[in-house]
Motif scaffolding. Structure first.
Motif, PDB file in Angstrom:
ATOM      1  N   LYS A 160       0.863  -1.181   0.000  1.00 15.00           N
ATOM      2  CA  LYS A 160       0.000   0.000   0.000  1.00 15.00           C
ATOM      3  C   LYS A 160       0.896   1.227   0.000  1.00 15.00           C
ATOM      4  N   PRO A 161       0.821   2.050  -1.051  1.00 10.84           N
ATOM      5  CA  PRO A 161       1.705   3.208  -1.108  1.00 10.84           C
ATOM      6  C   PRO A 161       1.345   4.251  -0.057  1.00 10.84           C
ATOM      7  N   VAL A 162       2.330   5.082   0.327  1.00  5.78           N
ATOM      8  CA  VAL A 162       2.022   6.198   1.225  1.00  5.78           C
ATOM      9  C   VAL A 162       1.498   7.375   0.425  1.00  5.78           C
ATOM     10  N   GLY A 163       1.852   7.402  -0.866  1.00  7.26           N
ATOM     11  CA  GLY A 163       1.376   8.460  -1.740  1.00  7.26           C
ATOM     12  C   GLY A 163       1.199   7.946  -3.150  1.00  7.26           C
ATOM     13  N   ALA A 164       0.216   8.486  -3.861  1.00  7.52           N
ATOM     14  CA  ALA A 164      -0.047   8.061  -5.240  1.00  7.52           C
ATOM     15  C   ALA A 164      -0.695   9.204  -6.006  1.00  7.52           C
ATOM     16  N   VAL A 165      -0.515   9.184  -7.321  1.00  5.73           N
ATOM     17  CA  VAL A 165      -1.200  10.185  -8.137  1.00  5.73           C
ATOM     18  C   VAL A 165      -2.678   9.836  -8.221  1.00  5.73           C
ATOM     19  N   LYS A 166      -3.482  10.858  -8.396  1.00  2.00           N
ATOM     20  CA  LYS A 166      -4.922  10.709  -8.453  1.00  2.00           C
ATOM     21  C   LYS A 166      -5.321   9.845  -9.647  1.00  2.00           C
ATOM     22  N   SER A 167      -6.356   9.034  -9.471  1.00  2.00           N
ATOM     23  CA  SER A 167      -6.901   8.279 -10.602  1.00  2.00           C
ATOM     24  C   SER A 167      -7.421   9.252 -11.654  1.00  2.00           C
ATOM     25  N   TRP A 168      -7.378   8.829 -12.918  1.00  2.00           N
ATOM     26  CA  TRP A 168      -7.875   9.688 -13.993  1.00  2.00           C
ATOM     27  C   TRP A 168      -9.335  10.054 -13.778  1.00  2.00           C
ATOM     28  N   VAL A 169     -10.093   9.105 -13.226  1.00  2.00           N
ATOM     29  CA  VAL A 169     -11.508   9.330 -12.944  1.00  2.00           C
ATOM     30  C   VAL A 169     -11.766   8.850 -11.520  1.00  2.00           C
ATOM     31  N   GLY A 170     -12.468   9.633 -10.716  1.00  2.00           N
ATOM     32  CA  GLY A 170     -12.759   9.215  -9.348  1.00  2.00           C
ATOM     33  C   GLY A 170     -12.432  10.344  -8.381  1.00  2.00           C
ATOM     34  N   ASP A 171     -12.839  10.170  -7.141  1.00  2.00           N
ATOM     35  CA  ASP A 171     -12.638  11.213  -6.137  1.00  2.00           C
ATOM     36  C   ASP A 171     -12.061  10.624  -4.855  1.00  2.00           C
ATOM     37  N   PRO A 172     -10.752  10.372  -4.789  1.00  2.00           N
ATOM     38  CA  PRO A 172      -9.777  10.562  -5.870  1.00  2.00           C
ATOM     39  C   PRO A 172      -9.415   9.273  -6.609  1.00  2.00           C
ATOM     40  N   TRP A 173     -10.028   8.129  -6.203  1.00  2.00           N
ATOM     41  CA  TRP A 173      -9.567   6.854  -6.747  1.00  2.00           C
ATOM     42  C   TRP A 173     -10.662   6.183  -7.579  1.00  2.00           C
ATOM     43  N   TYR A 174     -10.230   5.316  -8.506  1.00  2.00           N
ATOM     44  CA  TYR A 174     -11.182   4.477  -9.231  1.00  2.00           C
ATOM     45  C   TYR A 174     -12.005   3.666  -8.230  1.00  2.00           C
ATOM     46  N   ASP A 175     -13.233   3.384  -8.600  1.00  2.00           N
ATOM     47  CA  ASP A 175     -14.101   2.604  -7.715  1.00  2.00           C
ATOM     48  C   ASP A 175     -13.493   1.246  -7.377  1.00  2.00           C
ATOM     49  N   HIS A 176     -12.812   0.629  -8.351  1.00  7.55           N
ATOM     50  CA  HIS A 176     -12.332  -0.734  -8.118  1.00  7.55           C
ATOM     51  C   HIS A 176     -11.083  -0.807  -7.231  1.00  7.55           C
ATOM     52  N   ILE A 177     -10.493   0.356  -6.860  1.00  7.22           N
ATOM     53  CA  ILE A 177      -9.364   0.334  -5.915  1.00  7.22           C
ATOM     54  C   ILE A 177      -9.632   1.173  -4.676  1.00  7.22           C
ATOM     55  N   LYS A 178     -10.768   1.854  -4.648  1.00 17.32           N
ATOM     56  CA  LYS A 178     -11.062   2.810  -3.580  1.00 17.32           C
ATOM     57  C   LYS A 178     -10.901   2.209  -2.184  1.00 17.32           C
ATOM     58  N   ALA A 179     -11.417   1.010  -1.992  1.00 15.85           N
ATOM     59  CA  ALA A 179     -11.369   0.389  -0.660  1.00 15.85           C
ATOM     60  C   ALA A 179      -9.949   0.108  -0.203  1.00 15.85           C
ATOM     61  N   ASP A 180      -9.041  -0.120  -1.143  1.00 11.70           N
ATOM     62  CA  ASP A 180      -7.653  -0.441  -0.794  1.00 11.70           C
ATOM     63  C   ASP A 180      -6.780   0.798  -0.624  1.00 11.70           C
ATOM     64  N   MET A 181      -7.312   1.979  -0.946  1.00  8.32           N
ATOM     65  CA  MET A 181      -6.494   3.200  -0.946  1.00  8.32           C
ATOM     66  C   MET A 181      -6.819   4.157   0.193  1.00  8.32           C
ATOM     67  N   GLU A 182      -7.562   3.689   1.157  1.00  7.48           N
ATOM     68  CA  GLU A 182      -7.907   4.549   2.295  1.00  7.48           C
ATOM     69  C   GLU A 182      -6.640   4.995   3.024  1.00  7.48           C
ATOM     70  N   GLY A 183      -6.521   6.299   3.230  1.00  8.25           N
ATOM     71  CA  GLY A 183      -5.366   6.839   3.942  1.00  8.25           C
ATOM     72  C   GLY A 183      -4.169   7.172   3.072  1.00  8.25           C
ATOM     73  N   VAL A 184      -4.220   6.831   1.790  1.00  5.64           N
ATOM     74  CA  VAL A 184      -3.111   7.138   0.878  1.00  5.64           C
ATOM     75  C   VAL A 184      -3.195   8.602   0.461  1.00  5.64           C
ATOM     76  N   GLU A 185      -2.074   9.312   0.532  1.00  4.39           N
ATOM     77  CA  GLU A 185      -2.038  10.722   0.171  1.00  4.39           C
ATOM     78  C   GLU A 185      -2.009  10.905  -1.343  1.00  4.39           C
TER      79      GLU A 185
END
Length: 331
Positions: free
Chosen positions: A88-113
């Protein structure tokens, strides 16, 4: 004289016992480690803890030690790769679509900057996260490579073509998860072969892939994300799209290049942008389009741009495989 000899023997006994305890302690500590082979690697093929490894990447080489704990990832497909191998990264660029992540990864990206957009990462935000590894891409980030390298060890993939497995393997090696990466690829390829074996004559169906935006319309060929998977499945493509190229930008005179037995199309999904749907309707109302086999046979299907084009990583590839299998009614 006798007492002196006894004192000497007592000290010798103490020293002998101390040495024995040190040996036993050392042996006990070794039993908790993963055994390493003669080449300095553990039994699962990854470098032993503390063992340096040299990663060849698009900008040269990078020497890394152990498994990084604070990774910043600067591509969307890279984010999916890290999640797949358990990082799980500490930081990542925003998904092209989503706020801020794609729906299919959103649950795994909680807390990522969020560290900006893939096309414009924020170097100050990245530095503030104090990463021990930064992963980026030469096509996107070559101009800021030297800045990133001043912050932390940095590894870049070469390009962002449709064959996501190339970058996936590099990222897995960089985060010391090579074995996990190889297993993930093997699992995916097994799924592909299972679907392919059940397609039978359906694989002869010529699949056309098209994208509509207000600015341009494209057909997607074999070197695209969807094209690579269709090719791996052995699914046929129309002659105009059966090429080892990326895309063709169409004029309306080239509408016949969209034809096939079935056409999957997607529209630009940037936030607040609706012109893609308008462009699709405009083109589909053209007499040339209405004369296509896919139009006459009602074989035109709208699909998700995220899955078919934007995400471009391991998780999206599995979702795309699911959609193709569902369309052809194979499990």
């Amino acid at each position: 004289m006798l007492s002196s000899v006894l004192r000497h023997k007592s000290w010798m006994l103490v020293l002998t016992l101390s040495a024995l305890l040190l040996i036993l302690s050392a042996c006990g500590s070794k039993t908790s480690e993963t055994p390493a082979s003669n080449d300095g690697k553990t039994s699962n093929g990854t470098p032993a803890a503390g063992e340096a490894r040299t990663i060849k990447h698009a900008m040269g080489t990078e020497t890394l030690t152990g498994t990084p704990q604070r990774v910043v990832i600067l591509t969307n497909e890279g984010t999916e790769a890290l999640l797949t191998v358990g990082i799980k990264p500490v930081g990542a660029v925003k998904s092209w679509v989503g706020d801020p992540w794609y729906d299919h990864i959103k649950a795994d990206m909680e807390g990522v900057e969020v560290v900006g957009e893939e096309t414009q990462p924020n170097v100050e935000l990245i530095a503030g996260l104090k990463p021990d590894l930064i992963i980026g891409n030469k096509v996107r980030h070559e101009k800021i490579y030297d800045q990133l390298k001043q912050i932390a060890p940095t590894v870049f993939s070469e390009d962002l073509a449709g064959d996501w497995k190339i970058n996936f393997s590099l990222y897995a090696e960089a985060v010391n998860k090579k074995a996990e990466g190889e297993k993930a690829i093997a699992d995916f390829d097994k799924r592909v072969e299972e679907v392919k074996s059940k397609l039978g004559e359906k694989a002869k169906t010529k699949v056309s892939v098209v994208r509509f935006t207000a600015g341009e319309v494209r057909t997607y060929m074999k070197d695209t994300f969807s094209g690579v998977l269709l090719n791996q499945l052995g699914i046929a493509r129309p002659a105009d799209q059966d090429k080892n190229e990326f895309v063709e930008k169409l004029t309306k005179e080239r509408i016949p290049a969209m034809d096939g037995d079935v056409m999957f199309y997607f529209v630009q999904q940037d936030p607040g942008v609706t012109d893609g749907d308008q462009a699709a309707q405009e083109w589909m109302n053209e007499p040339l389009f209405k004369n296509l086999n896919v139009a006459k046979n009602n074989k035109v299907h709208k699909v998700s741009e995220v899955v078919w084009n934007l995400a471009g990583g391991y998780k999206a590839a599995n979702l795309l495989l699911d959609e193709i299998a569902a369309y052809f009614e194979v499990k």
